[in-house]
Enzyme design. Structure first.
Site, mmCIF file in Angstrom:
data_model
loop_
_atom_site.group_PDB
_atom_site.id
_atom_site.type_symbol
_atom_site.label_atom_id
_atom_site.label_comp_id
_atom_site.label_asym_id
_atom_site.label_seq_id
_atom_site.Cartn_x
_atom_site.Cartn_y
_atom_site.Cartn_z
ATOM 1 N N ASN A 1 -6.363 12.304 -0.460
ATOM 2 C CA ASN A 1 -5.490 11.618 0.487
ATOM 3 C C ASN A 1 -6.346 10.832 1.462
ATOM 4 O O ASN A 1 -7.578 10.871 1.412
ATOM 5 C CB ASN A 1 -4.585 12.618 1.210
ATOM 6 C CG ASN A 1 -3.402 11.938 1.900
ATOM 7 O OD1 ASN A 1 -2.678 11.170 1.291
ATOM 8 N ND2 ASN A 1 -3.242 12.210 3.180
ATOM 9 N N LYS A 2 -5.683 10.084 2.359
ATOM 10 C CA LYS A 2 -6.402 9.228 3.287
ATOM 11 C C LYS A 2 -7.542 9.960 3.989
ATOM 12 O O LYS A 2 -7.364 11.125 4.400
ATOM 13 C CB LYS A 2 -5.408 8.694 4.326
ATOM 14 C CG LYS A 2 -5.960 7.695 5.322
ATOM 15 C CD LYS A 2 -6.689 6.537 4.667
ATOM 16 C CE LYS A 2 -5.838 5.871 3.636
ATOM 17 N NZ LYS A 2 -6.564 4.897 2.781
ATOM 18 N N GLN B 1 -3.243 2.367 9.492
ATOM 19 C CA GLN B 1 -1.904 2.574 8.923
ATOM 20 C C GLN B 1 -1.023 3.398 9.876
ATOM 21 O O GLN B 1 0.185 3.205 9.958
ATOM 22 C CB GLN B 1 -1.989 3.291 7.567
ATOM 23 C CG GLN B 1 -2.580 2.466 6.431
ATOM 24 C CD GLN B 1 -4.077 2.629 6.277
ATOM 25 O OE1 GLN B 1 -4.803 2.740 7.277
ATOM 26 N NE2 GLN B 1 -4.567 2.644 5.045
ATOM 27 N N ARG C 1 -6.932 -0.529 -7.542
ATOM 28 C CA ARG C 1 -7.403 0.509 -6.630
ATOM 29 C C ARG C 1 -7.499 1.801 -7.457
ATOM 30 O O ARG C 1 -6.572 2.128 -8.199
ATOM 31 C CB ARG C 1 -6.447 0.707 -5.441
ATOM 32 C CG ARG C 1 -6.394 -0.463 -4.473
ATOM 33 C CD ARG C 1 -5.578 -0.153 -3.219
ATOM 34 N NE ARG C 1 -6.276 0.747 -2.302
ATOM 35 C CZ ARG C 1 -5.678 1.394 -1.303
ATOM 36 N NH1 ARG C 1 -4.366 1.260 -1.128
ATOM 37 N NH2 ARG C 1 -6.361 2.180 -0.499
ATOM 38 N N ARG D 1 0.847 -1.201 0.000
ATOM 39 C CA ARG D 1 0.000 0.000 0.000
ATOM 40 C C ARG D 1 0.867 1.230 0.000
ATOM 41 O O ARG D 1 2.073 1.158 0.130
ATOM 42 C CB ARG D 1 -0.926 -0.010 1.210
ATOM 43 C CG ARG D 1 -0.197 -0.234 2.568
ATOM 44 C CD ARG D 1 -0.754 0.522 3.716
ATOM 45 N NE ARG D 1 -0.709 1.942 3.497
ATOM 46 C CZ ARG D 1 0.372 2.719 3.697
ATOM 47 N NH1 ARG D 1 1.529 2.174 4.080
ATOM 48 N NH2 ARG D 1 0.299 4.023 3.510
ATOM 49 N N GLY D 2 0.161 2.375 -0.195
ATOM 50 C CA GLY D 2 0.898 3.632 -0.342
ATOM 51 C C GLY D 2 1.008 3.948 -1.821
ATOM 52 O O GLY D 2 1.443 3.105 -2.610
ATOM 53 N N ALA D 3 0.583 5.159 -2.207
ATOM 54 C CA ALA D 3 0.497 5.467 -3.639
ATOM 55 C C ALA D 3 1.764 5.109 -4.420
ATOM 56 O O ALA D 3 1.702 4.361 -5.407
ATOM 57 C CB ALA D 3 0.124 6.944 -3.817
ATOM 58 N N ASP E 1 -2.592 10.933 -2.749
ATOM 59 C CA ASP E 1 -2.860 9.849 -3.688
ATOM 60 C C ASP E 1 -3.136 10.374 -5.079
ATOM 61 O O ASP E 1 -2.980 9.647 -6.069
ATOM 62 C CB ASP E 1 -4.031 9.002 -3.184
ATOM 63 C CG ASP E 1 -3.636 8.222 -1.942
ATOM 64 O OD1 ASP E 1 -3.715 8.785 -0.836
ATOM 65 O OD2 ASP E 1 -3.197 7.068 -2.094
#
Ligand SMILES: CSC[C@H]1O[C@H](OP(=O)(O)O)[C@H](O)[C@@H]1O
Length: 342
Positions: A246-247, A195, A91, A49-51, A236
């Site tokens: 973003n998150k 996260q 995603r 995970r993580g852009a 993101d």
């Protein structure tokens, strides 16, 4: 890659090796992925995970596909393009995934080796880009905040786990801390997949940087209480006008930072820019399963049948953002629409 490795993902003997982020913080284990379906699954359950990290994983997955679909007669480009689309669709919000897939698919004409070479180039670029962006962002934060050591607030995980190495917003924190410029890092747990609690806490402890964890809704309260000198977050997808996806929870931090007069700085590589989108209303926000919210640690916490709204991201409008910083320095909104953006 052992615990000491600074890289979260690698190409190893024709397979993809990645830190299993679902297992952290209690176990540091590596995934060894050999098929496209295994990579898609790892991305969708946020084991990778993580852009930036999912962009690299996506590019390497296309390289796996190109090798599998190469026979005596050459590479079956139609088969690879079909799998590449499935990878890009794993995603929807982080533009890095579709950008990286598009970039390596563009090398298909050169065969499987050319696709792999491009994927490895994307992997190699990532750490350089993160360190450059972190350096620019650290300089900006020092100019904005003047006093040091700083009390910083961040959200989700934007460190070496979310990228190939070093990190974006957390990379900036590493840079500031290395010069003795960080008094404390506050960070949200990042419900529902934690996260922050699982990964940012692990990275800050590993780096020896002082930190305290918050429930997500305490972030605005910390800002209102004057506990924060600067907010640093990742991204993101950054639109042409500077709106940022973003998150989930980022928008509320931006609102609170704006009211508190605290700088709100976004750090991301240029591969997170999507200049084909005029503004944030055009961003597809991933909605995830209700089970992530109604249960905690595998135990149901809400009555059976409770309905859920579980967006994985939100959009922060440009007017609430002090700066977006990339490896090239300050991002100037309203940039011309880029042809190759996804
Ligand atoms: C440098 S990571 C950027 C970005 O990606 C994370 O999302 P997720 O954990 O769902 O992959 C988070 O939004 C980070 O800020």
């Amino acid at each position: 890659m052992g615990n000491s490795s600074t890289r979260s993902i690698a190409w190893r003997d024709g397979t993809i090796e990645a830190v299993d982020q679902v297992a952290l913080p209690h176990e540091y284990r590596l995934l060894r992925l050999t098929t496209v379906d295994q990579v898609i699954d790892a991305i969708q359950r946020l084991a990778i995970r993580g852009a930036p990290a999912i962009g690299v994983a996506g590019a390497l997955a296309v390289a796996l596909s190109a090798r599998v679909h190469t026979h005596a007669g050459g590479c079956d480009e139609i088969a690879v393009r079909t799998e590449a689309q499935r990878i890009a669709d794993a995603r929807p919000t982080a533009v890095n995934l579709s950008w990286a897939v598009r970039r390596v698919v563009g090398k298909l004409g050169g065969g499987a080796d050319a696709v792999l070479a491009e994927a490895l180039e994307i992997l190699a670029e990532d750490e350089r880009q993160n360190r450059a962006a972190a350096s620019h962002a650290a300089d900006l934060v020092r100019r904005l905040c003047r006093q040091e050591p700083l009390r910083l607030l961040t959200h989700c995980n934007t460190g070496r786990l979310a990228t190939v190495a070093w990190g974006t917003a957390l990379g900036t924190i590493r840079e500031l801390a290395a010069a003795g410029g960080v008094a404390e890092v506050l960070f949200g747990e990042t419900r529902p997949l934690l996260q922050g609690a699982r990964l940012t806490a692990w990275e800050l402890a590993e780096a020896g940087i002082p930190h305290r964890m918050l429930v997500d809704s305490a972030g605005p309260a910390a800002l209102a209480a004057g506990m924060v000198d600067c907010v640093l977050v990742g991204a993101d997808r950054v639109c042409a006008n500077g709106d940022v996806a973003n998150k989930i929870g980022t928008y509320s931090l931006a609102l609170a930072a704006n009211r508190a007069g605290v700088p709100f700085v976004v750090v991301a590589p240029e591969s997170t820019l999507d200049l084909s989108l005029a503004g944030g209303a055009d961003i597809v926000i991933e909605e995830r399963a209700a089970g992530e919210v109604v249960a905690f640690g595998g135990v149901d916490v809400a009555p059976a049948g409770t309905r859920v709204f579980n967006p994985a991201f939100d959009v922060t409008p440009a007017e609430l953002i002090t700066a977006v910083v990339t490896e090239n320095g300050l991002f100037s909104p309203q940039a011309a629409v880029r042809e190759d953006a996804s």
